[in-house]
Enzyme design. Structure first.
Site, PDB file in Angstrom:
ATOM      1  N   SER A 157       0.822  -1.203   0.000  1.00 22.93           N
ATOM      2  CA  SER A 157       0.000   0.000   0.000  1.00 22.93           C
ATOM      3  C   SER A 157       0.865   1.266   0.000  1.00 22.93           C
ATOM      4  O   SER A 157       1.594   1.517  -0.962  1.00 22.93           O
ATOM      5  CB  SER A 157      -0.964  -0.033   1.195  1.00 22.93           C
ATOM      6  OG  SER A 157      -1.926   0.984   1.083  1.00 22.93           O
ATOM      7  N   ASP A 181      -0.518  -4.015  -4.025  1.00 21.69           N
ATOM      8  CA  ASP A 181      -1.664  -3.107  -4.087  1.00 21.69           C
ATOM      9  C   ASP A 181      -1.273  -1.700  -3.639  1.00 21.69           C
ATOM     10  O   ASP A 181      -1.734  -1.212  -2.587  1.00 21.69           O
ATOM     11  CB  ASP A 181      -2.844  -3.615  -3.271  1.00 21.69           C
ATOM     12  CG  ASP A 181      -4.168  -3.105  -3.848  1.00 21.69           C
ATOM     13  OD1 ASP A 181      -4.287  -3.036  -5.081  1.00 21.69           O
ATOM     14  OD2 ASP A 181      -5.076  -2.760  -3.072  1.00 21.69           O
ATOM     15  N   HIS A 251      -7.905  -5.335  -0.525  1.00 18.09           N
ATOM     16  CA  HIS A 251      -6.608  -4.658  -0.434  1.00 18.09           C
ATOM     17  C   HIS A 251      -5.546  -5.606   0.131  1.00 18.09           C
ATOM     18  O   HIS A 251      -4.436  -5.715  -0.397  1.00 18.09           O
ATOM     19  CB  HIS A 251      -6.771  -3.431   0.465  1.00 18.09           C
ATOM     20  CG  HIS A 251      -5.668  -2.427   0.373  1.00 18.09           C
ATOM     21  ND1 HIS A 251      -5.111  -2.017  -0.815  1.00 18.09           N
ATOM     22  CD2 HIS A 251      -5.025  -1.721   1.352  1.00 18.09           C
ATOM     23  CE1 HIS A 251      -4.181  -1.106  -0.576  1.00 18.09           C
ATOM     24  NE2 HIS A 251      -4.105  -0.925   0.727  1.00 18.09           N
TER      25      HIS A 251
END
Length: 450
Positions: A157, A181, A251
Site C-alpha cells: 500500500s 496493491d 486490499h
C-alpha cells in the site's frame, strides 16, 4: 579496582542480555489512531541465524550489529497505513518465507508510529520522511561497499510509494521493487515524481487487487498484475454489513497472493493482455509470442522474465485466483464451433471429472455468441487440476426462462490446457438442450499434434 571489574562485568552481561532480546513490531491501538502518532522509524533485522528473533538495527551505526551482513542481499519489508495500530497479521509468515527462499538480511521497516493516525493525509506526508530515513541507511550501506542491485524493497500500500521514493533517491539503481496493491488515494493521477514508477528501480512490479477503492488503478511498473481484474477478489465480502473485512479484504489479498508465490507450491501464470475482458474471452493465451519461456509467473520468481519485460517497458497482465489458498487456478482455452441455422446467445457450465474428483466453472461473465461455423472462444479457469480428465459435462442456458428452450448443436468443442503441456481434449457432433447437462468422454483432437 575490584569494584570496577565487577561493574564492567555486570555491564557486559547486561549488554549481552539486551542483544539477545527479541524486538517486536510496535503494537498500538485505536486510541493512538484517534489522538495521532508522531513518526518513529524502527528497523527490525531478521536473518537465518535469528529468523524468529528480530534484532534492532541502528540507523546511525547499522554495522555494529553482527547479524547484518553487507555481502548478503537485503530485502526491506514496508507496511502501509495502520488505522487501528495493530501489527500486520502477515508479518511473521512473510519474514519466514523470505528466509526460506535464500540467505539474506530481511529488514522490517516499522513505522507504525506515524502510520497509525485517523488522519490519512498526515500519514501520506510521513511517507517521504520514511523514505528519507531509508535513504540514509542505504547510503551508508553503499559507502561500505554494498551492491545496490542486491536490494529488494517490498512495499504494501503506502509502503509501495515509500519504496519508490527511496529508489528515486538512488536514480533507480536499487535492484527490485515489489508493490503490493500500491495505495491509490492521494496518488491516483499524480505524476511519476509523486508516486512509484518504473524508473525507481532496475525492476519494478506491481500487484493490483483493490483498484476501485484503496488501491492504485493504472500501471506503475515494468509489469503490473491485475488479479481477478484488479478490483473485487473472490471470497471477499461485497456488503458493508460484513464489518472491517469489507474495507480491507480486497486490499490485503495482495499480500496473501504474494506469500503464495514465495511458497512456490502452486504457481500462478500471468497473461499479458490489453484488458480483463479480452483475457476472459481467451484472446491472450498464446504465451509463446511473449518469450521462449512463455508467460511470466506471478510473484517472487517473476524476475526470471526481467530482461524481456524491460524491453517491453510496461506490461499489463491478468490472472484469476481461488478465494483461498491454494490460489492458483487451472485454465483451459475453450473453442466451440456450432452448426445451428440461427445464431444463439447463452452461457455454458463445464464440469471435469477424473472419476473421483470434479471441478466446475460457470462461464457467465458475458453472454457468448454461437454463430454457424464461426469459432467462439472463452477462457475456463477451474479451482483444481483434475487429471486425467475422463468425463466432461456441459450445460447450456440462455438466461431467458420465459422463452422456448433452445438447442445448441456443437460441431466441435475443444479444451486446450494452458498448463502442464497436456494434449487438447475434443468432442464432435454434440447436441445440447437448454438447462440439461450432457456428459461425455473426451477424445484426442483430430488436428492435434500431440
Amino acid at each position: 579496582m575490584v569494584c570496577w571489574l565487577v561493574f564492567v562485568t555486570l555491564m557486559l552481561m547486561f549488554d549481552t542480555h539486551r542483544a539477545q532480546e527479541c524486538e517486536e513490531m510496535t503494537d498500538l491501538d485505536l486510541k493512538h489512531s484517534l489522538s495521532g502518532t508522531s513518526l518513529t522509524v524502527r528497523l527490525l533485522l531478521y536473518t537465518r541465524v535469528n529468523a524468529s528473533c528480530a534484532q534492532l538495527l541502528s540507523h546511525r551505526e547499522p554495522f555494529r550489529n553482527p547479524r547484518f551482513n553487507l555481502s548478503s542481499p537485503s530485502t526491506f519489508l514496508i507496511h502501509g497505513y495502520r488505522p487501528t495500530g495493530s501489527p500486520p497479521v502477515w508479518l511473521t509468515q512473510f519474514v519466514q518465507l523470505l528466509l526460506q527462499r535464500r540467505d539474506m538480511n530481511v529488514i522490517v521497516v516499522d513505522w507504525n508510529r506515524g502510520a497509525t493516525n485517523i488522519n490519512y493525509w498526515k500519514v501520506v506526508d510521513n511517507t517521504r520522511k520514511v523514505a528519507a530515513n531509508l535513504t540514509d541507511l542505504i547510503q551508508k550501506m553503499k559507502e561500505k561497499g554494498a551492491d545496490l542491485g542486491s536490494i529488494h524493497m517490498i512495499g504494501v500500500s503506502l509502503g509501495a510509494h515509500i519504496s519508490g521514493f527511496t529508489g528515486a533517491n538512488f536514480n533507480g539503481s536499487i535492484g527490485r521493487i515489489t508493490a503490493l496493491d500500491p495505495a491509490g488515494p492521494e496518488f491516483n493521477g499524480q505524476p511519476p515524481s509523486e508516486r512509484l514508477d518504473p524508473s525507481d528501480a532496475q525492476f519494478v512490479e506491481a500487484l493490483h487487487t483493490d483498484m476501485d477503492a484503496l488501491g492504485y488503478r493504472d500501471v506503475l511498473g515494468h509489469i503490473d498484475y491485475y488479479a481477478n481484474g484488479g478490483a473485487d477478489q473472490p471470497g471477499c465480502p461485497r456488503t458493508i454489513f460484513s464489518g472491517s473485512q469489507y474495507f480491507k479484504c480486497d486490499h490485503q489479498r495482495s499480500v496473501f497472493l504474494y506469500l503464495s508465490s514465495l511458497n512456490g507450491s502452486c504457481p500462478i501464470t500471468a497473461y499479458p493482455c490489453d484488458s480483463y475482458t479480452l483475457f476472459q474471452d481467451g484472446e491472450c493465451m498464446d504465451c509463446g509470442r511473449f518469450t521462449p519461456d512463455g508467460c511470466p509467473v506471478f510473484g517472487y520468481d517473476a524476475v526470471r522474465w526481467k530482461d524481456r519485460l524491460l524491453q517491453l517497458n510496461q506490461t499489463r497482465t491478468y490472472f484469476q485466483t481461488n478465494k483461498a489458498s491454494p490460489f492458483c487456478k487451472f485454465g483451459y482455452k475453450v473453442d466451440i464451433v456450432t452448426w445451428n441455422q440461427k445464431t444463439h446467445w447463452g452461457y455454458l457450465t463445464i464440469k471435469l471429472s477424473d472419476g473421483q474428483e470434479e471441478a466446475q466453472v460457470e462461464l457467465n461473465h458475458k453472454s457468448l455468441m454461437f454463430e454457424r461455423f464461426v469459432e467462439s472462444s472463452v477462457l475456463a479457469q477451474f479451482d483444481r487440476d483434475v487429471q486425467p480428465v475422463k468425463e466432461i459435462s456441459l450445460k447450456f442456458c440462455t438466461g431467458k426462462g420465459l422463452r422456448p428452450s433452445k438447442k445448441l448443436r456443437l460441431l466441435r468443442i475443444r479444451l486446450t490446457p494452458l498448463q502442464n503441456h497436456l494434449r487438447p481434449l475434443c468432442r464432435y457432433d454434440l447436441l445440447l438442450e437448454e438447462n440439461k447437462e450432457v456428459t461425455f468422454r473426451p477424445i484426442p483432437c483430430e488436428d492435434s499434434n500431440f
